[in-house]
Write a protein that holds these residues in place. Structure first.
Motif, PDB file in Angstrom:
ATOM      1  N   ARG A 276       0.830  -1.204   0.000  1.00  0.00           N
ATOM      2  CA  ARG A 276       0.000   0.000   0.000  1.00  0.00           C
ATOM      3  C   ARG A 276       0.872   1.265   0.000  1.00  0.00           C
ATOM      4  NH1 ARG A 276      -4.939  -0.666   4.240  1.00  0.00           N
ATOM      5  NH2 ARG A 276      -5.102   1.535   3.645  1.00  0.00           N
ATOM      6  N   GLN A 277       0.398   2.301  -0.663  1.00  0.00           N
ATOM      7  CA  GLN A 277       1.138   3.565  -0.726  1.00  0.00           C
ATOM      8  C   GLN A 277       1.340   4.144   0.670  1.00  0.00           C
ATOM      9  OE1 GLN A 277      -0.967   6.798  -2.531  1.00  0.00           O
ATOM     10  NE2 GLN A 277       0.885   8.008  -2.935  1.00  0.00           N
ATOM     11  N   GLU A 278       0.308   4.051   1.504  1.00  0.00           N
ATOM     12  CA  GLU A 278       0.396   4.610   2.852  1.00  0.00           C
ATOM     13  C   GLU A 278       1.484   3.907   3.661  1.00  0.00           C
ATOM     14  OE1 GLU A 278      -2.905   4.402   0.667  1.00  0.00           O
ATOM     15  OE2 GLU A 278      -2.925   2.868   2.216  1.00  0.00           O
ATOM     16  N   PHE A 279       1.599   2.576   3.471  1.00  0.00           N
ATOM     17  CA  PHE A 279       2.646   1.845   4.186  1.00  0.00           C
ATOM     18  C   PHE A 279       4.024   2.278   3.703  1.00  0.00           C
ATOM     19  CE2 PHE A 279       5.620  -1.632   4.741  1.00  0.00           C
ATOM     20  CZ  PHE A 279       5.444  -1.953   6.084  1.00  0.00           C
ATOM     21  N   ALA A 280       4.162   2.451   2.386  1.00  0.00           N
ATOM     22  CA  ALA A 280       5.461   2.852   1.825  1.00  0.00           C
ATOM     23  C   ALA A 280       5.902   4.194   2.402  1.00  0.00           C
ATOM     24  CB  ALA A 280       5.368   2.929   0.309  1.00  0.00           C
ATOM     25  N   VAL A 305      -4.394   2.310  11.106  1.00  0.00           N
ATOM     26  CA  VAL A 305      -3.560   3.495  10.893  1.00  0.00           C
ATOM     27  C   VAL A 305      -3.457   3.795   9.402  1.00  0.00           C
ATOM     28  CG1 VAL A 305      -1.288   4.517  11.253  1.00  0.00           C
ATOM     29  CG2 VAL A 305      -2.247   2.977  12.976  1.00  0.00           C
ATOM     30  N   LEU A 306      -3.208   2.759   8.608  1.00  0.00           N
ATOM     31  CA  LEU A 306      -3.069   2.959   7.162  1.00  0.00           C
ATOM     32  C   LEU A 306      -4.374   3.460   6.548  1.00  0.00           C
ATOM     33  CD1 LEU A 306      -0.953  -0.198   6.212  1.00  0.00           C
ATOM     34  CD2 LEU A 306      -0.163   2.100   6.788  1.00  0.00           C
ATOM     35  N   ASN A 307      -5.491   2.994   7.065  1.00  0.00           N
ATOM     36  CA  ASN A 307      -6.778   3.478   6.551  1.00  0.00           C
ATOM     37  C   ASN A 307      -6.969   4.977   6.840  1.00  0.00           C
ATOM     38  OD1 ASN A 307      -7.382   0.936   5.606  1.00  0.00           O
ATOM     39  ND2 ASN A 307      -8.632   0.373   7.380  1.00  0.00           N
ATOM     40  N   ARG A 308      -6.508   5.407   8.016  1.00  0.00           N
ATOM     41  CA  ARG A 308      -6.570   6.837   8.340  1.00  0.00           C
ATOM     42  C   ARG A 308      -5.661   7.639   7.399  1.00  0.00           C
ATOM     43  NH1 ARG A 308      -8.700   7.950  13.514  1.00  0.00           N
ATOM     44  NH2 ARG A 308      -8.385  10.135  12.944  1.00  0.00           N
ATOM     45  N   TYR A 309      -4.493   7.078   7.106  1.00  0.00           N
ATOM     46  CA  TYR A 309      -3.572   7.756   6.185  1.00  0.00           C
ATOM     47  C   TYR A 309      -4.170   7.846   4.775  1.00  0.00           C
ATOM     48  CZ  TYR A 309       0.199   7.527   9.657  1.00  0.00           C
ATOM     49  OH  TYR A 309       0.969   7.694  10.787  1.00  0.00           O
ATOM     50  N   ILE A 313      -4.699  11.245   2.640  1.00  0.00           N
ATOM     51  CA  ILE A 313      -4.144  11.501   1.310  1.00  0.00           C
ATOM     52  C   ILE A 313      -5.245  11.940   0.348  1.00  0.00           C
ATOM     53  CG2 ILE A 313      -3.096  10.377  -0.711  1.00  0.00           C
ATOM     54  CD1 ILE A 313      -1.457   8.676   1.217  1.00  0.00           C
ATOM     55  N   GLU A 314      -6.422  11.313   0.449  1.00  0.00           N
ATOM     56  CA  GLU A 314      -7.533  11.677  -0.434  1.00  0.00           C
ATOM     57  C   GLU A 314      -7.999  13.109  -0.173  1.00  0.00           C
ATOM     58  OE1 GLU A 314     -10.398   8.677   0.374  1.00  0.00           O
ATOM     59  OE2 GLU A 314      -9.408   7.132  -0.853  1.00  0.00           O
ATOM     60  N   LYS A 315      -7.898  13.553   1.070  1.00  0.00           N
ATOM     61  CA  LYS A 315      -8.340  14.900   1.431  1.00  0.00           C
ATOM     62  C   LYS A 315      -7.282  15.939   1.103  1.00  0.00           C
ATOM     63  CE  LYS A 315     -10.394  17.436   5.305  1.00  0.00           C
ATOM     64  NZ  LYS A 315     -10.806  17.363   6.728  1.00  0.00           N
ATOM     65  N   TYR A 316      -6.022  15.586   1.282  1.00  0.00           N
ATOM     66  CA  TYR A 316      -4.914  16.515   1.016  1.00  0.00           C
ATOM     67  C   TYR A 316      -4.080  15.911  -0.124  1.00  0.00           C
ATOM     68  CZ  TYR A 316      -6.541  18.341   5.478  1.00  0.00           C
ATOM     69  OH  TYR A 316      -7.323  18.859   6.473  1.00  0.00           O
ATOM     70  N   ASP A 317      -2.904  15.379   0.174  1.00  0.00           N
ATOM     71  CA  ASP A 317      -2.123  14.657  -0.836  1.00  0.00           C
ATOM     72  C   ASP A 317      -1.024  13.867  -0.140  1.00  0.00           C
ATOM     73  OD1 ASP A 317       0.031  16.416  -0.311  1.00  0.00           O
ATOM     74  OD2 ASP A 317      -0.697  17.813  -1.836  1.00  0.00           O
ATOM     75  N   ALA A 318      -0.322  13.017  -0.903  1.00  0.00           N
ATOM     76  CA  ALA A 318       0.708  12.144  -0.336  1.00  0.00           C
ATOM     77  C   ALA A 318       1.875  12.950   0.214  1.00  0.00           C
ATOM     78  CB  ALA A 318       1.189  11.154  -1.398  1.00  0.00           C
TER      79      ALA A 318
END
Length: 448
Positions: A276-280, A305-309, A313-318
């Motif tokens: 997952r991108q959030e994990f990376a 935690v990753l789901n919160r991230y 990201i969807e609200k702001y950006d990576a």
């Protein structure tokens, strides 16, 4: 009739509470006497003391409902069941002395039964030795459904059902407390037992030299009976020790509990989590210990935690998440006790700060339509979607596994030795550790 005597008139939703030593005991009694005992335990007030629960009364029709329907001989059968419960029925289990020596205990459950001619109730009196195992809820105990026990066809099936309910109760207890990980809860719902211990529990030790005979006559029939007669839905797998079947692993599901079934049916792949991108992004921030990325339970615990991230990201950006985690890493002091909670709290605080800053910015720019350009930066490779975390080499992985086994054995040895020297009873896990690691109990007691 004495108003202090506890009465049981209906079995609907009636529960009994028994110490786990009694749950694991061998019921050396016939099926109907054991059912009468279980019904009597259902009459006990779980919040009362031993003296209050010494004598109970159960409606005669409840007992007769579990007798074979043979018409006029029913009265004789009832008298025979009561005689056997008082004179022939016992529970046997093993424990350890303060010096670590194994000892066997046999307890007669009922000392007295009284039936009045044409009376509506049967009066039973528990023995002094059995009462603490039925009334002291400060000890490790298991809650049972009396109606389910009454529906089971024989003593072996009842014993296996009680063994499984011990794990079911542990799951409910730890789930409500939140003190166990997802992986640990799943392990509790898949209890394992050595074949010899299962034979001892079902009072078939020394019988059925061929496993196929034991499976056909005891194990498979018990599972079918439990699935048909109770709310549990049980399967099992067989594990070999050497060339023979040496261990049975049960898999507990509940026909009415979707949480348990979802947990049992989950087939999450750790590789899906680490891709997952959030994990990376989290891994690239160097907040996660590398060992954590190799631990399946730890990875599963990271999912919230990753789901919160992902939502962040969807609200702001990576890039905004990357900036946040770099800041978290820079200002972390030591290792948090609960890293997942720490990361979620840090993200919540950061989101509140962003919201506050945006409100101030919007107020200052209310009179102008000029937009400030934001310089876009390029994400590093480890923050891009699809990035795969480097894996340990085979040698590194094997070394880590060896180290983990050594630590577990040291911890088990310390726990057993400490309790033996204090004269405290060993838990079931500690007794299992003695078998697993081959500890010499006498040597442990002598150790300084």
């Amino acid at each position: 009739m004495d108003k202090n005597i506890n009465k049981l008139e209906k079995l609907n939703r009636t529960k009994s509470y028994q110490d786990n030593q009694l749950i694991s005991a061998v019921a050396q009694m016939e099926t109907l006497p054991q059912k009468l005992f279980e019904i009597a335990v259902g009459a006990i007030n779980p919040t009362g003391d031993a003296n209050e629960n010494r004598i109970v009364e159960i409606r005669r029709s409840l007992v007769e409902s579990f007798l074979p329907k043979t018409g006029e001989i029913k009265n004789y059968q009832l008298e025979e069941v009561m005689r056997k419960l008082v004179k022939e029925s016992v529970f046997s289990f093993e424990t350890y002395t303060p010096t670590g020596r194994k000892k066997s205990i046999t307890i007669a459950p009922i000392s007295y039964i009284e039936v009045e001619e044409n009376g509506d109730f049967i009066k039973l009196e528990f023995t002094d030795k059995i009462l603490p195992l039925l009334t002291d809820l400060k000890r490790d105990y298991t809650r049972l459904n009396v109606q389910d026990i009454g529906n089971l066809s024989n003593t072996s099936n009842i014993s296996i059902y009680k063994f499984l309910m011990k794990s079911y109760n542990k799951y409910e207890n730890y789930k409500n407390k939140g003190s166990r990980t997802r992986g640990q809860l799943k392990e509790i719902l898949n209890p394992e037992i050595y074949l010899d211990d299962l034979k001892r529990l079902t009072n078939t030790l020394g019988m059925y030299a061929k496993f196929s005979d034991f499976e056909r006559r005891v194990l498979a029939t018990a599972v079918d009976d439990i699935n048909r007669s109770t709310n549990l839905d049980i399967t099992y797998t067989k594990e070999r020790i050497g060339r023979r079947i040496g261990k049975i692993v049960f898999h507990i599901r509940d026909k009415a509990n979707l949480e348990i079934n979802d947990l049992q049916n989950s087939g999450d792949d750790p590789k899906e989590i680490t891709s997952r991108q959030e994990f990376a992004i989290l891994f690239g921030s160097q907040i996660l210990p590398f060992e954590m990325t190799q631990n399946e339970d730890a990875l599963f615990e990271l999912v919230p935690v990753l789901n919160r991230y992902k939502a962040f990201i969807e609200k702001y950006d990576a890039l905004e998440l990357t900036t946040h985690l770099m800041y978290v890493k820079k200002h972390m002091s030591g290792n948090p006790k609960n890293l997942n909670n720490y990361l979620i709290t840090a993200l919540q605080n950061y989101e509140q700060m962003i919201t506050g800053n945006n409100q101030v910015r919007n107020q200052s720019q209310r009179k102008t339509t000029k937009r400030r350009l934001i310089q876009k930066e390029t994400l590093p490779n480890w923050a891009k979607e699809g990035y795969v975390v480097p894996q340990m080499s085979k040698e590194e992985s094997e070394a880590l596994v060896r180290k983990e086994k050594e630590l577990k054995e040291k911890l088990a040895r310390f726990s057993v030795t400490n309790k033996l020297k204090k004269g405290e009873p060993l838990s079931e896990r500690e007794i299992a550790d003695i078998k697993k690691y081959g500890f010499d109990v006498d040597e442990l007691v002598k150790e300084k």
